[in-house]
Design a protein around this motif. Structure first.
Motif, PDB file in Angstrom:
ATOM      1  N   UNK A   1       0.839  -1.190   0.000  1.00 36.84           N
ATOM      2  CA  UNK A   1       0.000   0.000   0.000  1.00 36.84           C
ATOM      3  C   UNK A   1       0.881   1.249   0.000  1.00 36.84           C
ATOM      4  N   UNK A   2       0.416   2.277  -0.671  1.00 36.92           N
ATOM      5  CA  UNK A   2       1.151   3.541  -0.678  1.00 36.92           C
ATOM      6  C   UNK A   2       1.053   4.172   0.709  1.00 36.92           C
ATOM      7  N   UNK A   3       2.146   4.792   1.154  1.00 34.51           N
ATOM      8  CA  UNK A   3       2.222   5.322   2.516  1.00 34.51           C
ATOM      9  C   UNK A   3       1.048   6.232   2.864  1.00 34.51           C
ATOM     10  N   UNK A   4       0.674   7.113   1.966  1.00 32.05           N
ATOM     11  CA  UNK A   4      -0.413   8.059   2.231  1.00 32.05           C
ATOM     12  C   UNK A   4      -1.767   7.373   2.343  1.00 32.05           C
ATOM     13  N   UNK A   5      -1.880   6.157   1.766  1.00 31.36           N
ATOM     14  CA  UNK A   5      -3.156   5.441   1.759  1.00 31.36           C
ATOM     15  C   UNK A   5      -3.322   4.518   2.963  1.00 31.36           C
ATOM     16  N   UNK A   6      -2.298   4.393   3.805  1.00 27.71           N
ATOM     17  CA  UNK A   6      -2.342   3.484   4.945  1.00 27.71           C
ATOM     18  C   UNK A   6      -3.595   3.685   5.812  1.00 27.71           C
ATOM     19  N   UNK A   7      -4.030   4.932   6.115  1.00 27.41           N
ATOM     20  CA  UNK A   7      -5.215   5.112   6.967  1.00 27.41           C
ATOM     21  C   UNK A   7      -6.508   4.537   6.402  1.00 27.41           C
ATOM     22  N   UNK A   8      -6.551   4.246   5.095  1.00 25.84           N
ATOM     23  CA  UNK A   8      -7.764   3.686   4.509  1.00 25.84           C
ATOM     24  C   UNK A   8      -8.000   2.238   4.932  1.00 25.84           C
ATOM     25  N   UNK A   9      -6.911   1.534   5.335  1.00 24.24           N
ATOM     26  CA  UNK A   9      -7.030   0.110   5.660  1.00 24.24           C
ATOM     27  C   UNK A   9      -6.480  -0.238   7.038  1.00 24.24           C
ATOM     28  N   UNK A  10      -6.060   0.760   7.818  1.00 20.61           N
ATOM     29  CA  UNK A  10      -5.410   0.467   9.088  1.00 20.61           C
ATOM     30  C   UNK A  10      -5.945   1.347  10.216  1.00 20.61           C
ATOM     31  N   UNK A  11      -5.981   0.749  11.437  1.00 18.17           N
ATOM     32  CA  UNK A  11      -6.399   1.476  12.640  1.00 18.17           C
ATOM     33  C   UNK A  11      -7.714   2.235  12.413  1.00 18.17           C
ATOM     34  N   UNK A  12      -8.693   1.515  11.934  1.00 15.07           N
ATOM     35  CA  UNK A  12      -9.951   2.134  11.509  1.00 15.07           C
ATOM     36  C   UNK A  12     -10.830   2.520  12.685  1.00 15.07           C
ATOM     37  N   UNK A  13     -11.289   3.760  12.696  1.00 17.85           N
ATOM     38  CA  UNK A  13     -12.285   4.211  13.672  1.00 17.85           C
ATOM     39  C   UNK A  13     -13.679   4.226  13.054  1.00 17.85           C
ATOM     40  N   UNK A  14     -13.737   4.468  11.762  1.00 19.43           N
ATOM     41  CA  UNK A  14     -14.999   4.428  11.007  1.00 19.43           C
ATOM     42  C   UNK A  14     -14.758   3.511   9.807  1.00 19.43           C
ATOM     43  N   UNK A  15     -15.702   2.610   9.555  1.00 22.38           N
ATOM     44  CA  UNK A  15     -15.435   1.643   8.506  1.00 22.38           C
ATOM     45  C   UNK A  15     -16.713   1.153   7.840  1.00 22.38           C
ATOM     46  N   UNK A  16     -16.501   0.477   6.699  1.00 19.06           N
ATOM     47  CA  UNK A  16     -17.530  -0.294   6.002  1.00 19.06           C
ATOM     48  C   UNK A  16     -17.092  -1.747   6.112  1.00 19.06           C
ATOM     49  N   UNK A  17     -18.037  -2.646   6.400  1.00 21.48           N
ATOM     50  CA  UNK A  17     -17.684  -4.050   6.618  1.00 21.48           C
ATOM     51  C   UNK A  17     -18.722  -4.962   5.973  1.00 21.48           C
ATOM     52  N   UNK A  18     -18.234  -6.022   5.326  1.00 25.61           N
ATOM     53  CA  UNK A  18     -19.163  -6.992   4.733  1.00 25.61           C
ATOM     54  C   UNK A  18     -18.430  -8.290   4.399  1.00 25.61           C
ATOM     55  N   UNK A  19     -19.210  -9.297   4.034  1.00 30.85           N
ATOM     56  CA  UNK A  19     -18.674 -10.608   3.680  1.00 30.85           C
ATOM     57  C   UNK A  19     -18.090 -10.590   2.272  1.00 30.85           C
ATOM     58  N   UNK A  20     -16.827 -11.011   2.145  1.00 30.30           N
ATOM     59  CA  UNK A  20     -16.205 -11.087   0.818  1.00 30.30           C
ATOM     60  C   UNK A  20     -16.933 -12.107  -0.051  1.00 30.30           C
ATOM     61  N   UNK A  21     -17.325 -13.233   0.524  1.00 26.08           N
ATOM     62  CA  UNK A  21     -18.011 -14.267  -0.248  1.00 26.08           C
ATOM     63  C   UNK A  21     -19.342 -13.754  -0.796  1.00 26.08           C
ATOM     64  N   UNK A  22     -20.103 -13.094   0.049  1.00 31.46           N
ATOM     65  CA  UNK A  22     -21.389 -12.567  -0.393  1.00 31.46           C
ATOM     66  C   UNK A  22     -21.201 -11.550  -1.518  1.00 31.46           C
ATOM     67  N   UNK A  23     -20.216 -10.684  -1.362  1.00 37.01           N
ATOM     68  CA  UNK A  23     -19.913  -9.690  -2.390  1.00 37.01           C
ATOM     69  C   UNK A  23     -19.487 -10.359  -3.693  1.00 37.01           C
ATOM     70  N   UNK A  24     -18.587 -11.339  -3.610  1.00 32.98           N
ATOM     71  CA  UNK A  24     -18.023 -11.970  -4.811  1.00 32.98           C
ATOM     72  C   UNK A  24     -19.065 -12.762  -5.596  1.00 32.98           C
ATOM     73  N   UNK A  25     -20.070 -13.288  -4.909  1.00 36.12           N
ATOM     74  CA  UNK A  25     -21.070 -14.118  -5.582  1.00 36.12           C
ATOM     75  C   UNK A  25     -22.147 -13.306  -6.285  1.00 36.12           C
ATOM     76  N   UNK A  26     -22.239 -12.021  -5.998  1.00 38.39           N
ATOM     77  CA  UNK A  26     -23.195 -11.175  -6.722  1.00 38.39           C
ATOM     78  C   UNK A  26     -22.796 -11.095  -8.187  1.00 38.39           C
ATOM     79  N   UNK A  27     -23.784 -11.090  -9.073  1.00 40.09           N
ATOM     80  CA  UNK A  27     -23.507 -11.207 -10.502  1.00 40.09           C
ATOM     81  C   UNK A  27     -23.362  -9.872 -11.230  1.00 40.09           C
ATOM     82  N   UNK A  28     -24.062  -8.859 -10.780  1.00 38.09           N
ATOM     83  CA  UNK A  28     -24.087  -7.573 -11.480  1.00 38.09           C
ATOM     84  C   UNK A  28     -23.092  -6.596 -10.854  1.00 38.09           C
ATOM     85  N   UNK A  29     -22.361  -5.865 -11.683  1.00 40.44           N
ATOM     86  CA  UNK A  29     -21.443  -4.853 -11.154  1.00 40.44           C
ATOM     87  C   UNK A  29     -22.218  -3.742 -10.451  1.00 40.44           C
ATOM     88  N   UNK A  30     -23.438  -3.428 -10.931  1.00 41.31           N
ATOM     89  CA  UNK A  30     -24.278  -2.437 -10.257  1.00 41.31           C
ATOM     90  C   UNK A  30     -24.674  -2.936  -8.863  1.00 41.31           C
TER      91      UNK A  30
END
Length: 332
Positions: A120-149
């Motif tokens: 990861x680029x140094x400036x982008x580290x806060x997007x994936x580390x030490x999160x105080x506010x986040x979005x969370x979901x199942x990777x499997x559920x996301x990957x099995x969806x068929x439409x990009x929309x």
């Protein structure tokens, strides 16, 4: 660990700022690869992380097996990531910075065990580390969806999972979903909202999309509100799958029934002529279906010939009773 357990328990978690970046022209495969990488890069700081080809294929639900094809898909994914610009601008506009998410991306398909190294680029580290506010979901559920929309809307709605309601200005939604500017409202309904409601209604219970119109000539759409039953704070995302076709059908039927009940109640008290027209149009649709159940004498012979040559059965007795029951309820 059984095959597939890796993915079943994999959680994607990142700063919600990542949801504000439109993934323009990303295919379904490229979205799966990107968020599979994101899931494993979390809380790794700026360390270089290695993914074996087999690991990344399993995480991303990747179907083709040839490594040459896989390398091409990885290259295309990274090329599109390089076009994304993360950053921030001060309120007075006098300071601005831009950066890419991953500063290092090496693909080695020649190794005895082919791998991808990512940092990861140094400036982008806060997007994936030490999160105080986040979005969370199942990777499997996301990957099995068929439409990009559906995939993008799934991510956006998960940000409001415990609220159950979010409004998007039309221009913002078009950008986030990468909707072609040439699309008319009818195209949006058919090609964007239909797959979204089809795939996501079983996940976001009672999902509905309300259009907001400007109060001027032509009443153009200016925004959309998405509402659904909020999740409880402690709801987990483990072992979640995308809904089957049957689950989609049942969830849509239940939601449509509830939407109709809500609209009927609104019609009783509303003075809005557009609301009344919409309800009356629905009544007309039901009456047309009832008319098909009881053809006139002049049409009976033609109907019999049609039945004889058609492979599609008439409505069952239960369906007929349900239809008539709905008609009765409409005019209460």
């Amino acid at each position: 660990m059984e095959e597939g357990d890796n993915m079943a328990n994999e959680i994607v978690k990142y700063h919600h700022e990542l949801n504000t970046i439109p993934l323009r022209k990303f295919s379904v495969v490229e979205m799966n690869l990107f968020f599979s990488i994101v899931s494993r890069m979390r809380d790794k700081g700026d360390k270089r992380v290695r993914f074996s080809f087999e690991e990344l294929k399993e995480l991303s639900n990747y179907k083709p097996t040839a490594n040459a094809r896989f390398v091409k898909d990885l290259e295309k994914t990274y090329d599109k990531l390089m076009d994304l610009r993360f950053g921030r601008t001060s309120k007075d506009g006098l300071y601005s910075e831009r950066f890419v998410l991953f500063g290092y991306f090496e693909i080695n398909g020649k190794a005895d065990e082919p791998y991808v190294d990512i940092q990861i680029f140094e400036k982008a580290v806060p997007l994936l580390n030490n999160l105080e506010h986040w979005v969370r979901y199942s990777l499997q559920q996301f990957s099995e969806l068929q439409s990009s929309y559906s995939k993008t809307m799934f991510r956006l709605l998960k940000q409001w999972r415990t609220v159950g309601k979010v409004y998007f200005e039309k221009e913002d939604l078009y950008e986030l979903l990468d909707i072609p500017k040439s699309y008319r409202e009818s195209n949006i309904d058919q090609f964007v909202f239909t797959p979204i409601k089809q795939e996501l209604t079983p996940i976001f219970k009672g999902l509905s999309i309300t259009k907001h119109h400007a109060k001027k000539r032509g009443r153009p759409v200016i925004g959309y509100t998405f509402t659904f039953k909020p999740e409880i704070n402690k709801a987990d995302d483990f072992n979640k799958h995308a809904p089957t076709k049957e689950e989609q059908r049942i969830a849509l039927a239940l939601t449509n029934d509830q939407e109709y009940i809500d609209k009927r109640e609104k019609f009783k008290t509303s003075g809005d002529i557009d609301d009344q027209i919409e309800i009356l149009q629905r009544k007309l649709e039901i009456l047309e279906q009832v008319k098909e159940l009881y053809p006139t004498n002049s049409k009976k012979s033609a109907k019999k010939e049609q039945v004889a040559s058609s492979e599609q059965p008439f409505l069952s007795e239960d369906d007929q009773n349900n239809l008539l029951g709905e008609l009765g309820n409409m005019f209460k």
